[in-house]
Motif scaffolding. Structure first.
Motif, PDB file in Angstrom:
ATOM      1  N   ARG A  31       0.832  -1.212   0.000  1.00  0.00           N
ATOM      2  CA  ARG A  31       0.000   0.000   0.000  1.00  0.00           C
ATOM      3  C   ARG A  31       0.862   1.256   0.000  1.00  0.00           C
ATOM      4  NH1 ARG A  31      -1.676   3.993  -0.733  1.00  0.00           N
ATOM      5  NH2 ARG A  31      -3.582   5.050  -0.022  1.00  0.00           N
ATOM      6  N   CYS A  32       1.945   1.236   0.756  1.00  0.00           N
ATOM      7  CA  CYS A  32       2.860   2.382   0.750  1.00  0.00           C
ATOM      8  C   CYS A  32       3.426   2.613  -0.644  1.00  0.00           C
ATOM      9  CB  CYS A  32       4.003   2.146   1.739  1.00  0.00           C
ATOM     10  SG  CYS A  32       3.550   2.249   3.472  1.00  0.00           S
ATOM     11  N   LYS A  33       3.812   1.540  -1.283  1.00  0.00           N
ATOM     12  CA  LYS A  33       4.427   1.619  -2.611  1.00  0.00           C
ATOM     13  C   LYS A  33       3.508   2.302  -3.601  1.00  0.00           C
ATOM     14  CE  LYS A  33       6.628  -1.287  -6.136  1.00  0.00           C
ATOM     15  NZ  LYS A  33       6.973  -2.687  -6.518  1.00  0.00           N
ATOM     16  N   GLN A  34       2.211   2.097  -3.469  1.00  0.00           N
ATOM     17  CA  GLN A  34       1.241   2.716  -4.368  1.00  0.00           C
ATOM     18  C   GLN A  34       1.285   4.236  -4.291  1.00  0.00           C
ATOM     19  OE1 GLN A  34      -2.573   1.003  -3.368  1.00  0.00           O
ATOM     20  NE2 GLN A  34      -1.889  -1.096  -3.808  1.00  0.00           N
ATOM     21  N   SER A  35       1.749   4.758  -3.157  1.00  0.00           N
ATOM     22  CA  SER A  35       1.868   6.214  -2.967  1.00  0.00           C
ATOM     23  C   SER A  35       3.310   6.690  -3.036  1.00  0.00           C
ATOM     24  CB  SER A  35       1.244   6.618  -1.622  1.00  0.00           C
ATOM     25  OG  SER A  35      -0.144   6.363  -1.613  1.00  0.00           O
ATOM     26  N   GLY A  36       4.207   5.819  -3.493  1.00  0.00           N
ATOM     27  CA  GLY A  36       5.608   6.210  -3.618  1.00  0.00           C
ATOM     28  C   GLY A  36       6.331   6.301  -2.293  1.00  0.00           C
ATOM     29  N   ILE A  37       5.853   5.566  -1.293  1.00  0.00           N
ATOM     30  CA  ILE A  37       6.440   5.576   0.047  1.00  0.00           C
ATOM     31  C   ILE A  37       7.023   4.193   0.344  1.00  0.00           C
ATOM     32  CG2 ILE A  37       5.936   5.796   2.533  1.00  0.00           C
ATOM     33  CD1 ILE A  37       3.727   7.792   1.770  1.00  0.00           C
ATOM     34  N   GLN A  38       8.104   4.176   1.099  1.00  0.00           N
ATOM     35  CA  GLN A  38       8.750   2.918   1.486  1.00  0.00           C
ATOM     36  C   GLN A  38       8.413   2.584   2.933  1.00  0.00           C
ATOM     37  OE1 GLN A  38      11.134   0.653  -0.266  1.00  0.00           O
ATOM     38  NE2 GLN A  38      10.310  -0.459   1.491  1.00  0.00           N
ATOM     39  N   LEU A  39       7.966   1.357   3.171  1.00  0.00           N
ATOM     40  CA  LEU A  39       7.743   0.894   4.534  1.00  0.00           C
ATOM     41  C   LEU A  39       9.057   0.376   5.114  1.00  0.00           C
ATOM     42  CD1 LEU A  39       5.513   0.271   6.733  1.00  0.00           C
ATOM     43  CD2 LEU A  39       5.600  -2.085   5.885  1.00  0.00           C
ATOM     44  N   CYS A  40       9.275   0.646   6.403  1.00  0.00           N
ATOM     45  CA  CYS A  40      10.453   0.137   7.111  1.00  0.00           C
ATOM     46  C   CYS A  40      10.034  -0.445   8.452  1.00  0.00           C
ATOM     47  CB  CYS A  40      11.478   1.249   7.351  1.00  0.00           C
ATOM     48  SG  CYS A  40      12.302   1.877   5.872  1.00  0.00           S
ATOM     49  N   TYR A  41      10.937  -1.210   9.046  1.00  0.00           N
ATOM     50  CA  TYR A  41      10.718  -1.753  10.388  1.00  0.00           C
ATOM     51  C   TYR A  41      11.865  -1.316  11.284  1.00  0.00           C
ATOM     52  CZ  TYR A  41      10.066  -4.903  14.308  1.00  0.00           C
ATOM     53  OH  TYR A  41       9.889  -5.388  15.582  1.00  0.00           O
ATOM     54  N   HIS A  42      11.509  -0.792  12.460  1.00  0.00           N
ATOM     55  CA  HIS A  42      12.496  -0.324  13.431  1.00  0.00           C
ATOM     56  C   HIS A  42      12.662  -1.351  14.543  1.00  0.00           C
ATOM     57  CE1 HIS A  42      13.275   1.644  17.388  1.00  0.00           C
ATOM     58  NE2 HIS A  42      14.232   2.249  16.711  1.00  0.00           N
ATOM     59  N   ASN A  43      13.901  -1.750  14.792  1.00  0.00           N
ATOM     60  CA  ASN A  43      14.180  -2.788  15.782  1.00  0.00           C
ATOM     61  C   ASN A  43      14.431  -2.244  17.178  1.00  0.00           C
ATOM     62  OD1 ASN A  43      16.950  -1.938  14.523  1.00  0.00           O
ATOM     63  ND2 ASN A  43      17.469  -2.870  16.490  1.00  0.00           N
ATOM     64  N   HIS A  44      14.238  -3.148  18.149  1.00  0.00           N
ATOM     65  CA  HIS A  44      14.751  -2.964  19.497  1.00  0.00           C
ATOM     66  C   HIS A  44      15.734  -4.116  19.727  1.00  0.00           C
ATOM     67  CE1 HIS A  44      11.395  -0.204  19.551  1.00  0.00           C
ATOM     68  NE2 HIS A  44      11.931   0.364  20.629  1.00  0.00           N
ATOM     69  N   ASP A  45      15.796  -4.660  20.927  1.00  0.00           N
ATOM     70  CA  ASP A  45      16.706  -5.790  21.138  1.00  0.00           C
ATOM     71  C   ASP A  45      15.997  -7.141  21.156  1.00  0.00           C
ATOM     72  OD1 ASP A  45      15.421  -5.246  23.525  1.00  0.00           O
ATOM     73  OD2 ASP A  45      17.214  -5.395  24.772  1.00  0.00           O
ATOM     74  N   PHE A  46      14.686  -7.138  21.403  1.00  0.00           N
ATOM     75  CA  PHE A  46      13.981  -8.415  21.547  1.00  0.00           C
ATOM     76  C   PHE A  46      13.929  -9.205  20.231  1.00  0.00           C
ATOM     77  CE2 PHE A  46      10.734  -5.055  20.997  1.00  0.00           C
ATOM     78  CZ  PHE A  46      10.091  -5.487  19.852  1.00  0.00           C
ATOM     79  N   GLU A  47      14.067  -8.535  19.105  1.00  0.00           N
ATOM     80  CA  GLU A  47      14.043  -9.241  17.820  1.00  0.00           C
ATOM     81  C   GLU A  47      15.276 -10.121  17.623  1.00  0.00           C
ATOM     82  OE1 GLU A  47      12.027  -5.189  17.047  1.00  0.00           O
ATOM     83  OE2 GLU A  47      13.778  -5.941  18.134  1.00  0.00           O
ATOM     84  N   PHE A  48      16.286  -9.925  18.464  1.00  0.00           N
ATOM     85  CA  PHE A  48      17.521 -10.698  18.360  1.00  0.00           C
ATOM     86  C   PHE A  48      17.635 -11.782  19.435  1.00  0.00           C
ATOM     87  CE2 PHE A  48      18.403  -6.517  16.471  1.00  0.00           C
ATOM     88  CZ  PHE A  48      18.813  -6.912  15.207  1.00  0.00           C
ATOM     89  N   VAL A  49      16.533 -12.045  20.121  1.00  0.00           N
ATOM     90  CA  VAL A  49      16.488 -13.127  21.101  1.00  0.00           C
ATOM     91  C   VAL A  49      15.970 -14.373  20.385  1.00  0.00           C
ATOM     92  CG1 VAL A  49      15.501 -13.955  23.260  1.00  0.00           C
ATOM     93  CG2 VAL A  49      16.097 -11.524  23.007  1.00  0.00           C
ATOM     94  N   ALA A  50      16.808 -15.410  20.306  1.00  0.00           N
ATOM     95  CA  ALA A  50      16.471 -16.601  19.523  1.00  0.00           C
ATOM     96  C   ALA A  50      15.263 -17.341  20.092  1.00  0.00           C
ATOM     97  CB  ALA A  50      17.671 -17.542  19.457  1.00  0.00           C
TER      98      ALA A  50
END
Length: 294
Positions: free
Chosen positions: A162-181
C-alpha cells in the motif's frame, strides 16, 4: 605553478583514493541531520511550533515523527498545516513512526496503524512529504512466537504494498527483543524474510549493539536494506543505557564508513531518556556529528 602534467597526476591520485575508499566518501554525502522527535516529546506536546524552530536553529534540518496514532494528526496539526510549519523552518520530515495496531490503548483500538485506517495514514504521510513509514515497535502482546512473527511479516508486506502505491517505502524499526532466539531462529531474520522491495529496515544502532549484533555484519549480509538509522549511543555504565552521541561506546565512525553498503538515506539522533534538559543532550550530539561524522 600547476602544469597540465601535475594537474593530471593529482587528479589521478584523487580518483585512485576515491576508488580505494568509496565507503569513506559515502559517509560525508548526507546533508541532512535528523532528530527523532520522541527525544523531545514533552516539548513537542507543549509547544510543537517553538520546539521545531528551536531544533532548526541547532542544525536539525530533518525530523522523524513519533506521534500519529490516535487523533491521526501530526502533533495536533492537519498534514498540510504541519508540512507548512516544517517548510518555514527549512526542515523536512522524510520518515515517521507508526504502530502495528494489535495492542489496545485504554481498551480501545488505535487508528492510523498498520492494522487499522492504514489507507488514511498513508495518504496523510504523503501530504506531509514522508518518504518512509516505519513500524516503530511491537508491544509484548504483539510479538509472540515465530508463527506470530510470520503473520507480522505478512502484514508488513501488505502494508508495504500500500505504501508503494503512494511512492512511500515501509520500514521496520528494531529494538533488542528481535535478536532473542526462539527455537534456534531470530525473529529479526523472519522480519528480514519479507519482500526486500516492500519492507526495508530502520536500524537502531543502540538496540542492535546492545543485543550483541554488529551493524556492519548486518549490512554485509543484507546490503541496501537499511536506508534509515537511529544514531543513539550507549553509555559506559553496567546497565548500558542511553547517552549523547560520541559520549559512549559505539564506534560511529566505523559504522558511518559503511553507509553506502547499508543503503543509508537518512539518519536520526534519538535519546530515549536524557539526564536533564533534552535540548542540552541533542546539542551535544549534533556537535559531535558535525565534527566527526559528516
Amino acid at each position: 605553478m600547476t602544469t597540465r602534467r601535475s594537474f593530471l597526476k593529482s587528479s589521478a591520485l584523487l580518483s585512485a583514493g576515491m576508488l580505494a575508499a568509496p565507503n569513506l566518501m559515502a559517509a560525508y554525502k548526507h546533508k541532512y541531520i535528523g532528530l527523532q522527535l520522541y527525544t523531545v516529546r514533552d516539548a513537542m506536546q507543549k509547544d510543537p511550533l517553538g520546539t521545531l524552530a528551536r531544533l532548526a536553529k541547532l542544525g536539525y534540518n530533518s525530523v522523524e515523527g513519533a506521534t500519529y496514532t490516535g487523533d491521526q494528526k501530526f502533533y495536533g496539526m492537519e498534514p498540510k498545516a504541519f508540512a507548512k510549519v516544517l517548510k518555514q523552518n527549512g526542515q523536512i520530515m522524510p520518515s515517521s513512526h507508526y504502530r502495528l495496531g494489535k495492542e489496545q490503548i485504554n481498551g480501545e483500538s488505535q487508528k492510523g496503524t498498520i492494522m487499522r485506517d492504514w489507507d488514511k495514514a498513508v495518504d496523510d504521510a504523503d501530504a506531509v512529504g514522508v518518504k518512509y513509514m516505519v513500524c516503530a515497535y511491537l508491544s509484548p502482546n504483539e510479538r509472540g512466537n515465530m508463527d506470530d512473527y510470520k503473520v507480522i511479516a505478512d502484514q508488513l508486506n501488505k502494508a508495504g504494498e500500500r505504501c508503494k502505491q503512494s511512492g512511500i517505502q515501509l520500514c521496520y524499526h528494531n529494538h533488542d527483543f528481535e535478536f532473542v532466539a526462539q527455537g534456534g531462529q531470530l525473529p529479526y531474520d523472519m522480519l528480514l524474510a519479507t519482500d526486500k522491495n516492500l519492507v526495508k529496515m530502520e536500524l537502531d544502532l543502540f538496540w542492535a549493539t546492545k543485543a550483541g549484533q554488529d551493524p556492519i555484519a548486518l549490512f554485509n549480509k543484507h546490503p541496501g536494506r537499511f536506508p534509515l538509522w537511529h544514531v543513539k549511543d550507549m553509555d559506559r555504565t553496567p546497565p548500558h543505557m542511553f547517552t549523547e552521541v560520541g559520549n559512549g561506546t559505539i564506534d560511529f565512525k566505523r559504522i558511518f564508513k559503511e553507509a553506502n553498503k547499508a543503503g543509508l538515506k537518512y539518519f536520526f539522533v534519538e535519546q530515549d531518556r536524557t539526564p536533564g534538559d533534552p535540548f542540552i543532550s541533542v546539542t551535544q550530539s549534533i556537535s559531535y556529528i558535525k565534527k566527526n561524522l559528516i
